[in-house]
Design a protein around this motif. Sequence first.
Motif, PDB file in Angstrom:
ATOM      1  N   ALA A  43      93.895  13.058  85.143  1.00  0.00           N
ATOM      2  CA  ALA A  43      93.992  13.874  86.354  1.00  0.00           C
ATOM      3  C   ALA A  43      95.258  13.604  87.159  1.00  0.00           C
ATOM      4  O   ALA A  43      95.616  14.405  88.025  1.00  0.00           O
ATOM      5  CB  ALA A  43      92.769  13.635  87.229  1.00  0.00           C
ATOM      6  N   VAL A  44      95.940  12.508  86.895  1.00  0.00           N
ATOM      7  CA  VAL A  44      97.132  12.151  87.685  1.00  0.00           C
ATOM      8  C   VAL A  44      98.206  13.243  87.645  1.00  0.00           C
ATOM      9  O   VAL A  44      98.687  13.661  88.700  1.00  0.00           O
ATOM     10  CB  VAL A  44      97.692  10.776  87.245  1.00  0.00           C
ATOM     11  N   PRO A  45      98.599  13.751  86.468  1.00  0.00           N
ATOM     12  CA  PRO A  45      99.619  14.809  86.483  1.00  0.00           C
ATOM     13  C   PRO A  45      99.166  16.059  87.242  1.00  0.00           C
ATOM     14  O   PRO A  45      99.959  16.693  87.935  1.00  0.00           O
ATOM     15  CB  PRO A  45      99.835  15.143  85.002  1.00  0.00           C
ATOM     16  N   SER A  46      97.898  16.364  87.116  1.00  0.00           N
ATOM     17  CA  SER A  46      97.370  17.524  87.829  1.00  0.00           C
ATOM     18  C   SER A  46      97.450  17.315  89.342  1.00  0.00           C
ATOM     19  O   SER A  46      97.805  18.236  90.089  1.00  0.00           O
ATOM     20  CB  SER A  46      95.917  17.764  87.407  1.00  0.00           C
ATOM     21  N   ASN A  47      97.133  16.114  89.786  1.00  0.00           N
ATOM     22  CA  ASN A  47      97.221  15.810  91.223  1.00  0.00           C
ATOM     23  C   ASN A  47      98.654  15.884  91.725  1.00  0.00           C
ATOM     24  O   ASN A  47      98.914  16.369  92.829  1.00  0.00           O
ATOM     25  CB  ASN A  47      96.633  14.428  91.517  1.00  0.00           C
ATOM     26  N   ILE A  48      99.584  15.413  90.925  1.00  0.00           N
ATOM     27  CA  ILE A  48     100.996  15.463  91.324  1.00  0.00           C
ATOM     28  C   ILE A  48     101.468  16.913  91.398  1.00  0.00           C
ATOM     29  O   ILE A  48     102.136  17.303  92.357  1.00  0.00           O
ATOM     30  CB  ILE A  48     101.855  14.639  90.343  1.00  0.00           C
ATOM     31  N   MET A  49     101.093  17.719  90.399  1.00  0.00           N
ATOM     32  CA  MET A  49     101.522  19.119  90.390  1.00  0.00           C
ATOM     33  C   MET A  49     100.886  19.930  91.508  1.00  0.00           C
ATOM     34  O   MET A  49     101.466  20.896  91.995  1.00  0.00           O
ATOM     35  CB  MET A  49     101.201  19.759  89.045  1.00  0.00           C
ATOM     36  N   SER A  50      99.685  19.539  91.934  1.00  0.00           N
ATOM     37  CA  SER A  50      98.999  20.316  92.972  1.00  0.00           C
ATOM     38  C   SER A  50      99.675  20.179  94.335  1.00  0.00           C
ATOM     39  O   SER A  50      99.429  20.973  95.232  1.00  0.00           O
ATOM     40  CB  SER A  50      97.535  19.899  93.067  1.00  0.00           C
ATOM     41  N   GLU A  51     100.549  19.193  94.499  1.00  0.00           N
ATOM     42  CA  GLU A  51     101.287  19.011  95.745  1.00  0.00           C
ATOM     43  C   GLU A  51     102.451  19.991  95.871  1.00  0.00           C
ATOM     44  O   GLU A  51     103.038  20.131  96.931  1.00  0.00           O
ATOM     45  CB  GLU A  51     101.825  17.575  95.841  1.00  0.00           C
ATOM     46  N   SER A  52     102.765  20.691  94.803  1.00  0.00           N
ATOM     47  CA  SER A  52     103.903  21.596  94.773  1.00  0.00           C
ATOM     48  C   SER A  52     103.563  22.928  95.440  1.00  0.00           C
ATOM     49  O   SER A  52     102.410  23.332  95.523  1.00  0.00           O
ATOM     50  CB  SER A  52     104.317  21.850  93.322  1.00  0.00           C
ATOM     51  N   ASP A  53     104.589  23.593  95.916  1.00  0.00           N
ATOM     52  CA  ASP A  53     104.433  24.943  96.458  1.00  0.00           C
ATOM     53  C   ASP A  53     104.674  25.993  95.387  1.00  0.00           C
ATOM     54  O   ASP A  53     104.500  27.182  95.632  1.00  0.00           O
ATOM     55  CB  ASP A  53     105.400  25.170  97.621  1.00  0.00           C
ATOM     56  N   ASN A  54     105.073  25.561  94.213  1.00  0.00           N
ATOM     57  CA  ASN A  54     105.359  26.448  93.105  1.00  0.00           C
ATOM     58  C   ASN A  54     104.045  26.978  92.512  1.00  0.00           C
ATOM     59  O   ASN A  54     103.189  26.201  92.085  1.00  0.00           O
ATOM     60  CB  ASN A  54     106.165  25.700  92.043  1.00  0.00           C
ATOM     61  N   ALA A  55     103.878  28.293  92.482  1.00  0.00           N
ATOM     62  CA  ALA A  55     102.629  28.896  92.021  1.00  0.00           C
ATOM     63  C   ALA A  55     102.352  28.592  90.551  1.00  0.00           C
ATOM     64  O   ALA A  55     101.195  28.352  90.168  1.00  0.00           O
ATOM     65  CB  ALA A  55     102.669  30.405  92.240  1.00  0.00           C
ATOM     66  N   SER A  56     103.375  28.577  89.721  1.00  0.00           N
ATOM     67  CA  SER A  56     103.146  28.304  88.297  1.00  0.00           C
ATOM     68  C   SER A  56     102.670  26.866  88.082  1.00  0.00           C
ATOM     69  O   SER A  56     101.827  26.612  87.220  1.00  0.00           O
ATOM     70  CB  SER A  56     104.394  28.596  87.473  1.00  0.00           C
ATOM     71  N   LEU A  57     103.197  25.918  88.855  1.00  0.00           N
ATOM     72  CA  LEU A  57     102.723  24.534  88.745  1.00  0.00           C
ATOM     73  C   LEU A  57     101.277  24.407  89.219  1.00  0.00           C
ATOM     74  O   LEU A  57     100.503  23.625  88.668  1.00  0.00           O
ATOM     75  CB  LEU A  57     103.624  23.589  89.540  1.00  0.00           C
ATOM     76  N   LEU A  58     100.917  25.168  90.231  1.00  0.00           N
ATOM     77  CA  LEU A  58      99.535  25.135  90.710  1.00  0.00           C
ATOM     78  C   LEU A  58      98.573  25.686  89.665  1.00  0.00           C
ATOM     79  O   LEU A  58      97.475  25.153  89.487  1.00  0.00           O
ATOM     80  CB  LEU A  58      99.410  25.922  92.014  1.00  0.00           C
ATOM     81  N   ILE A  59      98.997  26.714  88.954  1.00  0.00           N
ATOM     82  CA  ILE A  59      98.154  27.279  87.898  1.00  0.00           C
ATOM     83  C   ILE A  59      98.007  26.280  86.756  1.00  0.00           C
ATOM     84  O   ILE A  59      96.904  26.076  86.225  1.00  0.00           O
ATOM     85  CB  ILE A  59      98.732  28.619  87.401  1.00  0.00           C
ATOM     86  N   ILE A  60      99.084  25.624  86.390  1.00  0.00           N
ATOM     87  CA  ILE A  60      99.026  24.596  85.335  1.00  0.00           C
ATOM     88  C   ILE A  60      98.115  23.447  85.778  1.00  0.00           C
ATOM     89  O   ILE A  60      97.309  22.943  84.984  1.00  0.00           O
ATOM     90  CB  ILE A  60     100.435  24.088  84.985  1.00  0.00           C
ATOM     91  N   ALA A  61      98.215  23.047  87.040  1.00  0.00           N
ATOM     92  CA  ALA A  61      97.359  21.974  87.559  1.00  0.00           C
ATOM     93  C   ALA A  61      95.891  22.377  87.483  1.00  0.00           C
ATOM     94  O   ALA A  61      95.032  21.574  87.098  1.00  0.00           O
ATOM     95  CB  ALA A  61      97.748  21.644  88.998  1.00  0.00           C
ATOM     96  N   LEU A  62      95.602  23.615  87.825  1.00  0.00           N
ATOM     97  CA  LEU A  62      94.229  24.103  87.740  1.00  0.00           C
ATOM     98  C   LEU A  62      93.740  24.117  86.298  1.00  0.00           C
ATOM     99  O   LEU A  62      92.601  23.710  86.012  1.00  0.00           O
ATOM    100  CB  LEU A  62      94.131  25.499  88.346  1.00  0.00           C
TER     101      LEU A  62
END
Length: 127
Positions: A43-62
């Motif tokens: 879950a660590v990479p997902s948590n790091i990516m969820s801090e981004s404002d980038n929509a594509s990173l948020l989708i990848i985190a999800l």
Amino acid sequence: MENEMIDKTKSSETSFWKSLFSFKGRNRRSEYWLTNIFANFLAVPSNIMSESDNASLLIIALLLCIPIVIIHVANVVKRCHDLGQSGVFGLILIIPFVNVIYCVYLAFFKGELNDNQYGLSPYKNDK
């Protein structure tokens, strides 16, 4: 003799990877803890990516969170099975305050020593 040890190690590694997403069988306390630690590291990479404002990173985190949630739910179900309960009892974890007590129960209480309706006892070889 060494080949037997290597085969047992390979089969236990294979069974770990296969059992991550399985809702059948039983998990003893050590397997429960190790699987939780493993899933939390995932879950660590997902948590790091969820801090981004980038929509594509948020989708990848999800998308990364979906298998992690499945691993956690399967782990709770198998731990309930080890304690002789239906996996439905894992739903107790969504009730505030009661979930803390049930988490302690799942994490620290020893499962049934004998085989039960959910599978063979993982404690058979313990002396």
